[in-house]
Enzyme design. Sequence first.
Site, PDB file in Angstrom:
ATOM      1  N   VAL A 164       0.810  -1.218   0.000  1.00 45.87           N
ATOM      2  CA  VAL A 164       0.000   0.000   0.000  1.00 45.87           C
ATOM      3  C   VAL A 164       0.843   1.268   0.000  1.00 45.87           C
ATOM      4  CG1 VAL A 164      -1.967  -1.117   1.111  1.00 45.87           C
ATOM      5  CG2 VAL A 164      -0.243   0.049   2.527  1.00 45.87           C
ATOM      6  N   ASN A 197      -7.378  -0.451   5.299  1.00 46.46           N
ATOM      7  CA  ASN A 197      -7.184  -1.026   6.625  1.00 46.46           C
ATOM      8  C   ASN A 197      -5.733  -1.306   6.984  1.00 46.46           C
ATOM      9  OD1 ASN A 197      -7.913  -2.952   9.022  1.00 46.46           O
ATOM     10  ND2 ASN A 197      -6.754  -4.224   7.595  1.00 46.46           N
ATOM     11  N   SER A 255      -8.425   4.451  14.821  1.00 44.76           N
ATOM     12  CA  SER A 255      -8.398   3.658  16.051  1.00 44.76           C
ATOM     13  C   SER A 255      -8.935   4.535  17.173  1.00 44.76           C
ATOM     14  CB  SER A 255      -6.950   3.240  16.360  1.00 44.76           C
ATOM     15  OG  SER A 255      -6.817   2.782  17.697  1.00 44.76           O
ATOM     16  N   TYR A 263       2.540   5.102  15.685  1.00 40.39           N
ATOM     17  CA  TYR A 263       1.208   4.534  15.464  1.00 40.39           C
ATOM     18  C   TYR A 263       0.117   5.535  15.840  1.00 40.39           C
ATOM     19  CZ  TYR A 263      -2.872   1.495  16.073  1.00 40.39           C
ATOM     20  OH  TYR A 263      -4.127   0.941  16.003  1.00 40.39           O
ATOM     21  N   SER A 279      -0.103   8.436  13.487  1.00 40.67           N
ATOM     22  CA  SER A 279      -0.699   8.065  12.203  1.00 40.67           C
ATOM     23  C   SER A 279      -2.210   7.930  12.312  1.00 40.67           C
ATOM     24  CB  SER A 279      -0.087   6.756  11.682  1.00 40.67           C
ATOM     25  OG  SER A 279      -0.516   5.631  12.438  1.00 40.67           O
ATOM     26  N   LYS A 280      -2.711   7.429  13.440  1.00 41.86           N
ATOM     27  CA  LYS A 280      -4.152   7.252  13.599  1.00 41.86           C
ATOM     28  C   LYS A 280      -4.870   8.580  13.794  1.00 41.86           C
ATOM     29  CE  LYS A 280      -4.027   2.862  12.939  1.00 41.86           C
ATOM     30  NZ  LYS A 280      -4.602   2.289  11.697  1.00 41.86           N
TER      31      LYS A 280
END
Length: 290
Positions: free
Chosen positions: A75, A101, A154, A167, A170-171
């Site tokens: 991706v 996803n 998330s 993480y 990024s969310k």
Amino acid sequence: MADESSITMDVRETFEGKTSVITGAASGIGEGIARVAAEAGMKVVLADVAEERLQRVVKDIRSAGGDAIGVVTDVTDRDAIENLADVAEDRYGEITLAVNNAGIESIGFSWEIDPATWDRVIDINLRGVIHGTRSFARRMISRGTEGFIANLSSVGGLGIMPTQTPYIMSKHAILSFSECVYLEMQFAEHPIHVSAVLPSSVRTRIFDEALTDRNSGFTEGQRVRMAQAIEHGLTIEEAGRRILAGIAARQFWVSTEPEATAAFAAQRARYLEELRPPALTQEMRYLLGE
């Protein structure tokens, strides 16, 4: 929350006979969404870099009577995403549902995480969603009929957590990106429904496979505690049913556990309204091993 059988029925009414493309579909939440989409009568295109696991899921779906193909896809590569969309359209025609996803975790202090790990998390988690959204949006818009794009953020996108910085960052970014695209679709009057998916506790291998310095007792210990924290969560199929139900209902905020999401959102709202400085909570301290 409706029971699982009615969720499947709702999803079937919206999506039966139509085509979905799901990235990161060889395991975890992506796999759960793919399996439920197939159960609901969708033609499913699964994308992932893990070819062996990808083909296993495709085989399982076909064995259960579903219609699915797997396309090995990185991706982070825009051309690979375009190829994925081309393959999906060549095989099944119009793409009605795109679920961006694919994502990975990392654990460690921001200043100690290897630059390559930083790049990998951002490239997969954020740029992968951007590439997918742009590619599928253009195709859906060009045909002028109703379409659905769902981006995996998330509940972490509503919070903060030390040592998971790439993480969590990024969310948060996926959430704001999805909000802006939602508004763009409204302004341009395109019949494309954009959803931000905020899963809570789901039994996946995301922490087992988190990028860490395995020689560090600290990061390894936290990885184990984080994995334990979700081992009693929803199954990937349960999560998939709830997520697809929210998407089918044309919701922007899609949650696997609405009460947990509401609590995170309320906590975040208070934090911002009062302009509090970030603070270590008891839960954070436990996960960090204090």
